[in-house]
Design a protein around this motif. Structure first.
Motif, PDB file in Angstrom:
ATOM      1  N   LEU A  64       0.834  -1.208   0.000  1.00  0.00           N
ATOM      2  CA  LEU A  64       0.000   0.000   0.000  1.00  0.00           C
ATOM      3  C   LEU A  64       0.869   1.257   0.000  1.00  0.00           C
ATOM      4  CD1 LEU A  64      -2.742  -1.207   2.493  1.00  0.00           C
ATOM      5  CD2 LEU A  64      -3.049  -0.781   0.052  1.00  0.00           C
ATOM      6  N   ALA A  65       2.011   1.191   0.660  1.00  0.00           N
ATOM      7  CA  ALA A  65       2.930   2.328   0.645  1.00  0.00           C
ATOM      8  C   ALA A  65       3.461   2.552  -0.773  1.00  0.00           C
ATOM      9  CB  ALA A  65       4.081   2.078   1.616  1.00  0.00           C
ATOM     10  N   GLN A  66       3.766   1.449  -1.490  1.00  0.00           N
ATOM     11  CA  GLN A  66       4.201   1.591  -2.890  1.00  0.00           C
ATOM     12  C   GLN A  66       3.129   2.270  -3.719  1.00  0.00           C
ATOM     13  OE1 GLN A  66       5.303  -2.743  -3.371  1.00  0.00           O
ATOM     14  NE2 GLN A  66       6.982  -1.864  -4.546  1.00  0.00           N
ATOM     15  N   LEU A  67       1.881   1.869  -3.506  1.00  0.00           N
ATOM     16  CA  LEU A  67       0.767   2.440  -4.278  1.00  0.00           C
ATOM     17  C   LEU A  67       0.693   3.948  -4.082  1.00  0.00           C
ATOM     18  CD1 LEU A  67      -2.802   0.973  -4.607  1.00  0.00           C
ATOM     19  CD2 LEU A  67      -2.514   3.352  -3.994  1.00  0.00           C
ATOM     20  N   PHE A  68       0.639   4.401  -2.814  1.00  0.00           N
ATOM     21  CA  PHE A  68       0.453   5.837  -2.564  1.00  0.00           C
ATOM     22  C   PHE A  68       1.718   6.636  -2.858  1.00  0.00           C
ATOM     23  CE2 PHE A  68      -3.148   4.152  -0.123  1.00  0.00           C
ATOM     24  CZ  PHE A  68      -4.142   4.981  -0.599  1.00  0.00           C
ATOM     25  N   GLN A  69       2.884   6.028  -2.722  1.00  0.00           N
ATOM     26  CA  GLN A  69       4.113   6.741  -3.067  1.00  0.00           C
ATOM     27  C   GLN A  69       4.160   7.012  -4.569  1.00  0.00           C
ATOM     28  OE1 GLN A  69       7.699   5.473  -1.143  1.00  0.00           O
ATOM     29  NE2 GLN A  69       9.002   6.130  -2.840  1.00  0.00           N
ATOM     30  N   ASN A  70       3.756   6.043  -5.371  1.00  0.00           N
ATOM     31  CA  ASN A  70       3.730   6.257  -6.820  1.00  0.00           C
ATOM     32  C   ASN A  70       2.709   7.321  -7.207  1.00  0.00           C
ATOM     33  OD1 ASN A  70       5.702   4.494  -8.006  1.00  0.00           O
ATOM     34  ND2 ASN A  70       4.453   2.769  -7.386  1.00  0.00           N
ATOM     35  N   LEU A  71       1.515   7.262  -6.592  1.00  0.00           N
ATOM     36  CA  LEU A  71       0.481   8.245  -6.933  1.00  0.00           C
ATOM     37  C   LEU A  71       0.895   9.652  -6.518  1.00  0.00           C
ATOM     38  CD1 LEU A  71      -2.829   6.339  -6.006  1.00  0.00           C
ATOM     39  CD2 LEU A  71      -1.810   6.670  -8.267  1.00  0.00           C
ATOM     40  N   LEU A  72       1.451   9.816  -5.312  1.00  0.00           N
ATOM     41  CA  LEU A  72       1.828  11.154  -4.827  1.00  0.00           C
ATOM     42  C   LEU A  72       3.055  11.682  -5.571  1.00  0.00           C
ATOM     43  CD1 LEU A  72       1.190  10.611  -1.025  1.00  0.00           C
ATOM     44  CD2 LEU A  72      -0.064  12.156  -2.535  1.00  0.00           C
ATOM     45  N   SER A  73       4.021  10.796  -5.852  1.00  0.00           N
ATOM     46  CA  SER A  73       5.204  11.271  -6.592  1.00  0.00           C
ATOM     47  C   SER A  73       4.816  11.676  -8.011  1.00  0.00           C
ATOM     48  CB  SER A  73       6.278  10.184  -6.608  1.00  0.00           C
ATOM     49  OG  SER A  73       5.810   9.029  -7.295  1.00  0.00           O
ATOM     50  N   ASN A  74       3.844  10.942  -8.639  1.00  0.00           N
ATOM     51  CA  ASN A  74       3.369  11.352  -9.960  1.00  0.00           C
ATOM     52  C   ASN A  74       2.677  12.708  -9.901  1.00  0.00           C
ATOM     53  OD1 ASN A  74       4.329   9.139 -11.278  1.00  0.00           O
ATOM     54  ND2 ASN A  74       2.350   8.223 -11.751  1.00  0.00           N
ATOM     55  N   ALA A  75       1.876  12.926  -8.831  1.00  0.00           N
ATOM     56  CA  ALA A  75       1.175  14.204  -8.694  1.00  0.00           C
ATOM     57  C   ALA A  75       2.165  15.363  -8.605  1.00  0.00           C
ATOM     58  CB  ALA A  75       0.283  14.168  -7.447  1.00  0.00           C
ATOM     59  N   LEU A  76       3.301  15.121  -7.948  1.00  0.00           N
ATOM     60  CA  LEU A  76       4.329  16.164  -7.848  1.00  0.00           C
ATOM     61  C   LEU A  76       5.121  16.279  -9.144  1.00  0.00           C
ATOM     62  CD1 LEU A  76       5.620  15.301  -4.260  1.00  0.00           C
ATOM     63  CD2 LEU A  76       4.105  17.193  -4.900  1.00  0.00           C
ATOM     64  N   LYS A  77       5.431  15.129  -9.759  1.00  0.00           N
ATOM     65  CA  LYS A  77       6.255  15.112 -10.970  1.00  0.00           C
ATOM     66  C   LYS A  77       5.578  15.837 -12.125  1.00  0.00           C
ATOM     67  CE  LYS A  77       7.686  11.053 -12.136  1.00  0.00           C
ATOM     68  NZ  LYS A  77       7.692   9.699 -12.752  1.00  0.00           N
ATOM     69  N   PHE A  78       4.246  15.572 -12.279  1.00  0.00           N
ATOM     70  CA  PHE A  78       3.527  16.129 -13.424  1.00  0.00           C
ATOM     71  C   PHE A  78       2.798  17.433 -13.080  1.00  0.00           C
ATOM     72  CE2 PHE A  78       3.816  11.555 -14.337  1.00  0.00           C
ATOM     73  CZ  PHE A  78       4.485  11.612 -15.554  1.00  0.00           C
ATOM     74  N   SER A  79       3.407  18.226 -12.178  1.00  0.00           N
ATOM     75  CA  SER A  79       2.837  19.540 -11.852  1.00  0.00           C
ATOM     76  C   SER A  79       3.158  20.528 -12.974  1.00  0.00           C
ATOM     77  CB  SER A  79       3.402  20.046 -10.528  1.00  0.00           C
ATOM     78  OG  SER A  79       4.819  20.126 -10.601  1.00  0.00           O
ATOM     79  N   ARG A  80       2.386  21.605 -13.034  1.00  0.00           N
ATOM     80  CA  ARG A  80       2.618  22.601 -14.085  1.00  0.00           C
ATOM     81  C   ARG A  80       3.821  23.480 -13.720  1.00  0.00           C
ATOM     82  NH1 ARG A  80      -3.411  24.864 -15.063  1.00  0.00           N
ATOM     83  NH2 ARG A  80      -3.596  24.312 -12.865  1.00  0.00           N
ATOM     84  N   PRO A  81       4.618  23.870 -14.720  1.00  0.00           N
ATOM     85  CA  PRO A  81       5.816  24.687 -14.442  1.00  0.00           C
ATOM     86  C   PRO A  81       5.445  26.013 -13.775  1.00  0.00           C
ATOM     87  CG  PRO A  81       5.846  23.821 -16.685  1.00  0.00           C
ATOM     88  CD  PRO A  81       4.482  23.539 -16.131  1.00  0.00           C
ATOM     89  N   ASN A  82       6.322  26.433 -12.860  1.00  0.00           N
ATOM     90  CA  ASN A  82       6.177  27.741 -12.195  1.00  0.00           C
ATOM     91  C   ASN A  82       4.852  27.886 -11.463  1.00  0.00           C
ATOM     92  OD1 ASN A  82       8.683  28.510 -13.377  1.00  0.00           O
ATOM     93  ND2 ASN A  82       7.592  29.036 -15.282  1.00  0.00           N
ATOM     94  N   GLN A  83       4.297  26.794 -10.970  1.00  0.00           N
ATOM     95  CA  GLN A  83       3.049  26.860 -10.195  1.00  0.00           C
ATOM     96  C   GLN A  83       3.165  25.917  -8.995  1.00  0.00           C
ATOM     97  OE1 GLN A  83      -0.659  26.759 -12.367  1.00  0.00           O
ATOM     98  NE2 GLN A  83      -1.691  25.625 -10.724  1.00  0.00           N
TER      99      GLN A  83
END
Length: 522
Positions: free
Chosen positions: A402-421
């Motif tokens: 479950l930690a792998q699941l949420f770590q991937n989802l949260l890291s993706n949310a941070l990785k694919f953020s919009r530039p300068n926002q």
């Protein structure tokens, strides 16, 4: 009229002779259309329960055919007697069914008589009398009807797809030593490559000698003795057969009815499926061993490649051209990506597709997400992200997966953020009934309620037509030069959700962020 008819002595003698004759006889004068009764046999009087004086000297039609309901029979009788008078030949009438009081109870019951009219020719060659004889053929007709009914019953039960039989016990010294076939259908007879007619009356042990060693003999014996119906499964692998049946036994009168539900084909498919599962498990074991080898043996040469490329850069720093330096950097970066890919593949292979409840414990998702946020602390601070987390539920599962699941989802949310926002991420939870789950989830757990945990971001998003594709291994919507990653993270998320009996989906629009919906059994 002949001299026999006109002679009183001759008539008296003939009457005595008729009276003593066995059978149901009336002696009629050929005085058409009256047909007077001249003599009656004792058996006839017994059959109709009428005294002789009520019959002799009277017309047969005045005695027996006075009611309207009997007029059709009277017409047939008149035609038959008239034909005998005209032809001097015997005439057999059609069978006559009628209701007649039973002698012992006086209750009306259906009987069938077969009338026959025979001429008696005098010495002068003229017709002297007509002997009207009736034969009670009720038992014969009943046997025919029973036979027809049995044929009809046999036709019906032969239409049944499932085998059935009716057995009668065979006793010896007060004990049941075998059963005899009283009734079977074609589905059962096919076991013996024969027909129900050929099985009828035979002992079961003659046809299937191996059945004495199985419950197909002992259980019908118990049902016959106790009257208790039984239902049981049996694998009959005797007498050249290999059958799987669900058998039901019931006692009826002096026999036992046995009904079969043949699931041989299903059992064979099950055995094949189990064999395939064993092969798949063996294959999975081999893959896990391969993943283990890959994670250990392949990492070592990768580390050497990275180390030597770094040493070359340091030792030859002043001698390298820009092109040489670029080559070494690319070698080092490729090694880093390869190492990450191997680690992700290992993580993916270690997650079982099948739910292993025996390895699962109660897990607090709030604690799991808190630990993940600690792990991602540097990434969160680098992007100055704001992450809001609801109180999350407890679930039954594997905390590491479950930690792998949420770590991937949260890291993706941070990785694919919009530039300068500044990234904004929300983790919410609610409870849903099974009927409200999206069709594409298809949970394997039969729970009635599911936790819906959503991870929503305000990043770059993606086109919803790719919602299924992003959960496949090595599927990327962006180039590796734009966004780092191996293309395995979301595949791991889906496998974790599936192994917990739930599922995962995503909704998004380009430029409007994305929401990942995780469903876990409550």
């Amino acid at each position: 009229m002949s001299t026999i008819a006109t002679s009183k002595d001759g008539l008296a003698f003939y009457s005595l002779l008729i009276n003593a004759m066995p059978g149901n006889h009336l002696v009629l004068l050929p005085d058409a259309p009256t047909f007077t009764i001249a003599a009656v046999s004792d058996d006839y009087l017994s059959a109709v329960s009428i005294e002789r004086k009520a019959l002799v000297g009277s017309s047969i039609f005045n005695v027996f055919f006075t009611g309207r309901s009997k007029q059709s029979i009277a017409v047939q009788l008149l035609q038959s007697l008239t034909q005998v008078v005209q032809t001097k030949q015997t005439h057999l009438m059609a069978d006559q069914p009628f209701e007649w009081p039973y002698v012992q109870t006086d209750v009306l019951e259906w009987r069938v008589w077969r009338p026959i009219n025979k001429p008696v020719i005098g010495h002068d060659g003229e017709l002297a009398y007509i002997i009207h004889t009736i034969e009670d053929v009720t038992p014969e007709v009943q046997l025919v009807e029973i036979s027809q009914a049995n044929q009809y019953l046999q036709m019906i039960i032969n239409s049944f797809k499932e085998p059935m039989q009716v057995l009668q016990p065979v006793f010896e010294n007060g004990e049941i030593i075998d059963f005899r076939f009283k009734l079977t259908n074609q589905a059962y007879a096919s076991y013996a490559n024969t027909t129900p007619e050929k099985l009828h009356g035979k002992r079961v042990g003659e046809v299937f000698p191996g059945y004495f060693e199985t419950a197909s003999f002992t259980n019908p014996v118990e049902t016959y003795k106790t009257g208790r119906s039984l239902t049981f499964e049996i694998h009959y692998n005797k007498d050249g057969l290999d059958l799987y049946n669900l058998m039901s036994t019931s006692k009826v009168d002096d026999g036992v009815i046995i009904h079969f539900t043949d699931f041989t084909h299903l059992r064979q498919l099950q055995i094949q499926l189990e064999s395939k599962i064993d092969e798949l498990n063996s294959s999975n074991d081999s893959l896990q061993q391969f993943a283990y080898v890959a994670s250990h043996d392949l990492q070592e040469p990768l580390r050497k490649i990275q180390s030597f490329s770094s040493l070359l850069q340091e030792q030859l720093a002043g001698q390298l051209t820009d092109a040489n330096r670029d080559y070494l950097q690319r070698i080092n970066q490729a090694g880093v990506r390869m190492s990450a890919l191997i680690k992700d593949l290992l993580a993916y292979s270690r997650i079982s597709i099948q739910q292993q409840d025996q390895d699962h414990v109660l897990v607090s998702l709030s604690d799991v997400v808190a630990d993940v946020l600690t792990t991602l602390d540097w990434m969160i601070s680098q992007r100055n992200a704001k992450i809001a987390v609801d109180d999350l539920p407890w679930v039954t599962g594997d905390a590491m997966q479950l930690a792998q699941l949420f770590q991937n989802l949260l890291s993706n949310a941070l990785k694919f953020s919009r530039p300068n926002q500044q990234p904004q991420v929300e983790v919410r939870s609610t409870l849903l009934p099974r009927s409200k789950l999206p069709k594409e989830v298809g949970p394997t757990n039969p729970a009635a309620m599911f936790h819906q945990i959503s991870v929503h971001d305000d990043g770059i998003g993606f086109d919803s037509q790719y919602a299924d594709r992003i959960f496949q291994v090595f599927q990327r919507l962006h180039g590796k030069n734009e966004y780092a990653g191996t293309g395995i993270g979301l595949a791991i998320c889906q496998r974790v959700a599936t192994s917990h009996g739930g599922g995962i989906t995503a909704t998004s629009k380009p430029g409007e962020g994305a929401t990942f919906w995780v469903y876990l059994p409550a």
